[in-house]
Scaffold this motif. Sequence first.
Motif, PDB file in Angstrom:
ATOM      1  N   UNK A 115       0.818  -1.207   0.000  1.00 34.95           N
ATOM      2  CA  UNK A 115       0.000   0.000   0.000  1.00 34.95           C
ATOM      3  C   UNK A 115       0.859   1.268   0.000  1.00 34.95           C
ATOM      4  N   UNK A 116       1.941   1.248   0.775  1.00 34.97           N
ATOM      5  CA  UNK A 116       2.837   2.402   0.812  1.00 34.97           C
ATOM      6  C   UNK A 116       3.484   2.648  -0.550  1.00 34.97           C
ATOM      7  N   UNK A 117       3.911   1.578  -1.173  1.00 35.39           N
ATOM      8  CA  UNK A 117       4.592   1.705  -2.460  1.00 35.39           C
ATOM      9  C   UNK A 117       3.610   2.106  -3.561  1.00 35.39           C
ATOM     10  N   UNK A 118       2.395   1.558  -3.499  1.00 37.06           N
ATOM     11  CA  UNK A 118       1.378   1.932  -4.484  1.00 37.06           C
ATOM     12  C   UNK A 118       0.993   3.396  -4.346  1.00 37.06           C
ATOM     13  N   UNK A 119       0.962   3.897  -3.113  1.00 34.98           N
ATOM     14  CA  UNK A 119       0.574   5.291  -2.870  1.00 34.98           C
ATOM     15  C   UNK A 119       1.497   6.250  -3.608  1.00 34.98           C
ATOM     16  N   UNK A 120       2.789   5.902  -3.660  1.00 34.29           N
ATOM     17  CA  UNK A 120       3.773   6.748  -4.341  1.00 34.29           C
ATOM     18  C   UNK A 120       4.145   6.212  -5.721  1.00 34.29           C
ATOM     19  N   UNK A 121       3.534   5.106  -6.109  1.00 36.80           N
ATOM     20  CA  UNK A 121       3.797   4.496  -7.418  1.00 36.80           C
ATOM     21  C   UNK A 121       5.294   4.272  -7.626  1.00 36.80           C
TER      22      UNK A 121
END
Length: 201
Positions: A115-121
Amino acid sequence: MGLFDFFRKKKVDAMLVSDSDVNQGLDEEKLAALLALSRRLSAGNEDIVQEVSDAYLAPNEYCERWQDRLDDRGITGPMEGLPWIALVDALIDERLADEMDWKSEGSTILYVTRRLIARKQLLPHDKDWSEFEYDEQQRTEFMLETMKNKLQAYGIALACMDIESDSYVLIAVEAAMLEELKQLADTAGYRIHNHFNPHWN
């Protein structure tokens, strides 16, 4: 007052002013570093930067405004480290950080990290999460260490904002930014680290 006494007093006064200026300068340097860090971690979200500034410069007003959020941490008023907590909570609210228990399961670690990585793509579009396996029997800190090492291959750093508690406040950032972020945190009087050694038994 004799001439010698006059000049001695002027020297003492100058020293006092100098000490005050030094202390003020140190405070300004810490605040500047903290706000710069806030801006980088929040991807330029000025609302978050303002919250951190308020916690530093007007702690009473900040606590009144955000008391519901602070109640969850058992904070009832201004305290040392309030600006750091303000940054942590603001980032969590915007899903730019996530706090997890020191005994979290592998599936939770994978979910939070994704989720953290997806938030910043941050993960390249042609990559997926199939290789990020987890072992529910593995201790949390070792699972985090494994995840951190796998993400390094993609230029992603998994790190932790230290709030001196038995939890991990995780952030995911571009690996090239990590040392600068750690230095800014250190200058501000706080700590970001990217090692997940056992802290609690």
